[in-house]
Structures are given as structure tokens and as C-alpha cells.
Design a protein around this motif. Structure first.
Motif, mmCIF file in Angstrom:
data_model
loop_
_atom_site.group_PDB
_atom_site.id
_atom_site.type_symbol
_atom_site.label_atom_id
_atom_site.label_comp_id
_atom_site.label_asym_id
_atom_site.label_seq_id
_atom_site.Cartn_x
_atom_site.Cartn_y
_atom_site.Cartn_z
ATOM 1 N N ARG A 49 5.422 -4.965 13.296
ATOM 2 C CA ARG A 49 6.143 -5.016 14.594
ATOM 3 C C ARG A 49 5.750 -3.623 15.441
ATOM 4 N N GLY A 50 6.076 -3.714 16.653
ATOM 5 C CA GLY A 50 5.831 -2.783 17.711
ATOM 6 C C GLY A 50 4.422 -2.153 17.436
ATOM 7 N N VAL A 51 4.386 -0.638 17.366
ATOM 8 C CA VAL A 51 3.271 0.101 17.275
ATOM 9 C C VAL A 51 2.498 -0.161 15.933
ATOM 10 N N ALA A 52 3.237 -0.722 15.141
ATOM 11 C CA ALA A 52 2.594 -0.941 13.605
ATOM 12 C C ALA A 52 1.592 -2.127 13.838
ATOM 13 N N THR A 53 1.653 -3.044 14.733
ATOM 14 C CA THR A 53 0.699 -4.085 15.115
ATOM 15 C C THR A 53 -0.657 -3.598 15.660
ATOM 16 N N HIS A 54 -0.491 -2.402 16.422
ATOM 17 C CA HIS A 54 -1.520 -1.625 16.963
ATOM 18 C C HIS A 54 -2.362 -0.979 15.864
ATOM 19 N N ALA A 56 -2.346 -2.229 12.642
ATOM 20 C CA ALA A 56 -2.983 -3.328 11.805
ATOM 21 C C ALA A 56 -4.424 -3.727 12.555
ATOM 22 N N LYS A 57 -4.474 -3.546 13.847
ATOM 23 C CA LYS A 57 -5.314 -4.082 14.543
ATOM 24 C C LYS A 57 -6.514 -3.220 14.422
ATOM 25 N N ILE A 61 -7.117 -5.609 10.136
ATOM 26 C CA ILE A 61 -6.550 -6.940 9.250
ATOM 27 C C ILE A 61 -5.511 -7.616 9.971
ATOM 28 N N TYR A 62 -5.189 -7.491 11.244
ATOM 29 C CA TYR A 62 -4.102 -8.011 11.843
ATOM 30 C C TYR A 62 -4.409 -9.629 11.803
ATOM 31 N N ASN A 63 -5.673 -10.116 12.028
ATOM 32 C CA ASN A 63 -6.019 -11.515 11.809
ATOM 33 C C ASN A 63 -5.766 -12.080 10.493
ATOM 34 N N GLN A 64 -6.254 -11.143 9.584
ATOM 35 C CA GLN A 64 -5.962 -11.698 8.036
ATOM 36 C C GLN A 64 -4.365 -11.864 7.927
ATOM 37 N N ILE A 65 -3.528 -10.827 8.463
ATOM 38 C CA ILE A 65 -1.999 -11.151 8.126
ATOM 39 C C ILE A 65 -1.727 -12.198 8.851
ATOM 40 N N GLY A 301 11.099 -0.719 7.260
ATOM 41 C CA GLY A 301 10.331 0.138 6.124
ATOM 42 C C GLY A 301 8.871 0.051 6.093
ATOM 43 N N ASN A 302 8.412 -1.172 6.348
ATOM 44 C CA ASN A 302 7.001 -1.540 6.500
ATOM 45 C C ASN A 302 6.278 -0.729 7.652
ATOM 46 N N ASN A 303 7.129 -0.835 8.928
ATOM 47 C CA ASN A 303 6.330 -0.278 10.163
ATOM 48 C C ASN A 303 6.351 1.304 9.947
ATOM 49 N N LEU A 304 7.523 1.906 9.051
ATOM 50 C CA LEU A 304 7.418 3.334 9.069
ATOM 51 C C LEU A 304 6.392 3.772 8.125
ATOM 52 N N ALA A 305 6.093 2.767 7.006
ATOM 53 C CA ALA A 305 4.835 3.224 6.332
ATOM 54 C C ALA A 305 3.609 3.075 6.826
ATOM 55 N N PHE A 306 3.443 2.241 7.731
ATOM 56 C CA PHE A 306 2.207 2.254 8.566
ATOM 57 C C PHE A 306 2.053 3.491 9.291
#
Length: 387
Positions: A49-54, A56-57, A61-65, A301-306
């Protein structure tokens, strides 16, 4: 200079492989260890979500996700007799907006691990002793091997062994939110098709869904209780507690529990936040749930990790490996983002597990409020540029 700094990363979850990627990209040479024998498949669904998508891009890996994303098309609330109360369609049901995506934990870890194929990774390995001095961290492994590292970064989860080894009990707090969570897979005996059913009443909640694999369903249980287990890690005690709690709940709860013993991926834990004034101590740093778990209910939690992994690696690069400077900046930059997400996690915990059956009005109002608040907290930090 940075490539000569020896960094050990602990934990093959989300934060561990992510920080290895950024450390490698920024010129460091990390090594990764994991106490388990293999990566656990499946697991809970996690959002980007949010800034984590940036981030991932940026990692490519964003497209793989997206290819591995969950595809629940409908969420349907029912009462304890099975009557439909409310239905939500599409991404709104998962509280996702714009380019946000959801995937299973195991799939995300597999994608992350492929980005660090050139980083040494050792399974069945854990630390039995750690000693810091002004120059290095001396680490003793379970096989008796002893190594010196310049830095150790622990991403070993909410029950972090590293945190207990390095930080005094006065330096962290595991703050329980008064509820428990359990998930596991069972056969899709209801023949659900990209659908999730939710029954919530009397401070208890049961869900079951089936997504990309039509043969498998994922069940979830959540409930409030002041009961404290004798051994929080004892799976038999966990399962008995779950059965006792939902014995008279109704709906499909007993049918689901009857199939629980056949599951090979049973998960159970108290819903907890990790509170710390500092996520670093001398030459050791915590990242992800080990340092600042916001609770599974927050979905953050996932986004804080990223974000935490990106900032910690980036600050080490910006400081040319000076960990004192980098750790201070890491603590400062991440603090308000962590605080906001933990406050959100506590609020979400209070808004679920209501006393009465969830009506259409309650579900819609809660969904709209969560969506509005989530957009704010997931974008509540401006990411520094390190390249």
C-alpha cells in the motif's frame, strides 16, 4: 568503503530480504540467515500500500506481485444463522485503492528472494550468542561457528530472539491488544469461488475464503479474550483454546474447526504491538515487526517492513557506512510513520469484534472510515532519495 562492511541480516520474512536487496544495491555485502529449513508457502495475505508500492516498483517486483495477487471479488457478511447481512465487491472490500495490491506472504517472500540470488543465504541457521564491542559484533551460530560482523540487522519478527539478546526488558514492550488471531488452510468444502464469507458477533469473528486455488480455502478466527495461555507457543493448547472459544458460536465455525487438524499451516498468535524508543543499540538494528509491529489488524506490518528496510539501508549508504550517524537518522525519520501506523492498528482493533451481529450500516461505515484513515497512514512519510 561500504562493500568492505560485513553485515549479517537475520530472518527470511519480508523485511530481511528487502533490506538485503537495498544493501546490495547501495554497495554493501550482506549475508542472510534463517532458522527455518525452508520458506513457508502460503500464509496470510499481505498488502502493498501507499509508499510501499513506490518501493516495490523501484525494486522491479511490482508487476510480479500483481501476477501473484489475490483476487477476492466479493466479501459477504453473514449472521450466525448464515443469513446474508451485507456484501462488498472488488478492491474496496480489501480496503485497497489505486495501485495497491495484495498477495500471499509466501509468494511475496519468494519474489523478494529472487531479487537477492547473489546474496549468501543460509537456512537452518540461528544465533545462540551475540557480543558487541566498539569494533564489531561477535556472533556464535547454532553449529558452533563464530564470526565477527561490523553490523547485525535483525528482521526476525514479533518474537525476535535478537531483541531479547541485545535489548534490556526495559527497552521494549510487547503491548497486547486483548485479542487473538488464527489462520490455516482447509479443503474448499463450501465451493467458494473468489469469495470470502465473514461472520462477526459477540466479540468473535470467523472468515473463510477461496481464491486462486479452487481446491483450497483459508479460514481465519479472531476473538477478544483476557485468558492467558500457559505456553503461547504450544500448538495443542492453541487449538484447544480455539475450539473452546468457538464451540457455541454457530454458522460454519464447527465445520471449519473439524477440518483444522488436517491443516499443515496452522498459525496462532496474540495480537500485539512492539513498542520501543529506539530500534538500534550500538551495532545492532531491528527492522520490521521485530522493532515496530503495528499489529496484524492494521494491515500495515508489510508496508512498515518495506519502508523501514529502504530507509535503514539508504541511511547507511548516505553515511558511507557510519552506523552511528545512519542509525540516528533511521530512528528519527521513521518515528512518526511508525507511531501513526500503530495508532491506526489500535483503532482498527477496537472497531472490529463488536458485541452484536455486523449490520450493513456498521460494515459500510467501518469500511469507509478505514479506507479514509488508511490512505493517510500509508502515505504518511516522504521517502528520501538515496540515488
Amino acid at each position: 568503503m561500504s562493500k568492505h562492511i560485513k553485515i549479517l541480516v537475520i530472518g527470511v520474512g519480508i523485511a530481511g530480504p528487502t533490506i538485503c536487496y537495498w544493501l546490495k544495491r547501495f554497495g554493501f555485502s550482506p549475508a542472510l540467515i534463517e532458522k527455518a529449513a525452508v520458506i513457508r508457502k502460503g500464509g496470510q495475505a499481505l498488502d502493498i500500500r501507499g509508499v510501499a508500492t513506490h518501493i516495490a516498483k523501484e525494486m522491479g517486483i511490482y508487476n510480479q506481485i500483481g501476477e501473484k495477487r489475490t483476487r477476492i471479488a466479493c466479501g459477504r457478511y453473514v449472521d450466525t444463522a448464515g443469513n446474508m447481512l451485507h456484501e462488498e465487491l472488488g478492491e474496496k472490500y480489501g480496503f485497497r485503492q489505486d495501485d495497491e495490491v495484495e498477495t500471499l506472504r509466501g509468494d511475496l517472500i519468494e519474489i523478494l528472494m529472487k531479487t537477492i540470488a547473489d546474496v549468501p543465504c543460509h537456512f537452518n541457521q540461528y544465533i545462540t550468542h551475540m557480543q558487541q564491542n566498539d569494533e564489531s559484533v561477535t556472533v556464535t551460530f547454532n553449529d558452533g561457528r563464530i564470526e565477527n560482523y561490523d553490523l547485525v540487522i535483525a528482521a526476525d519478527g514479533i518474537h525476535s530472539t535478537t531483541r531479547r539478546m541485545i535489548f534490556d526488558k526495559t527497552e521494549y514492550q510487547l503491548s497486547g491488544l486483548g485479542s487473538y488471531l488464527s489462520t490455516f488452510t482447509i479443503p474448499n468444502y463450501l465451493n467458494l469461488n473468489h469469495m470470502e464469507l465473514i461472520c462477526e458477533a459477540n466479540q468473535k469473528l470467523v472468515t473463510i475464503n477461496s481464491d486462486n486455488n479452487p481446491k483450497i480455502a483459508r479460514a481465519g478466527f479472531m476473538f477478544r479474550s483476557q485468558h492467558v495461555l500457559k505456553d503461547i507457543r504450544d500448538e495443542n493448547e492453541q487449538k484447544q483454546f480455539l475450539c473452546d472459544t468457538f464451540r457455541d458460536f454457530g454458522w460454519e465455525s464447527q465445520n471449519i474447526l473439524n477440518r483444522m487438524q488436517e491443516s499443515d499451516d496452522f498459525y496462532f498468535d496474540v495480537i500485539t504491538q512492539v513498542k520501543m524508543n529506539s530500534w538500534t543499540k550500538n551495532r545492532v538494528a531491528l527492522v520490521g515487526d521485530a522493532g515496530y509491529c503495528p499489529s496484524p489488524l492494521s494491515g500495515q506490518g508489510n508496508n512498515l517492513a518495506f519502508v523501514g528496510a529502504y530507509i535503514l539501508a539508504g541511511e547507511l549508504k548516505a553515511a558511507n557506512g557510519n552506523h552511528v550517524q545512519a542509525f540516528a537518522r533511521y530512528n528519527a525519520l521513521l518515528r512518526s510513520f511508525v507511531d501513526a501506523n500503530q495508532q491506526f492498528g489500535r483503532w482498527v482493533g477496537e472497531s472490529f469484534l463488536v458485541n452484536e451481529d455486523v449490520s450493513k450500516e456498521i460494515a459500510e461505515e467501518r469500511s469507509n472510515r478505514i479506507l479514509a484513515m488508511m490512505k493517510s497512514v500509508t502515505n504518511g512519510i516522504e521517502l528520501p532519495e538515496y540515488e
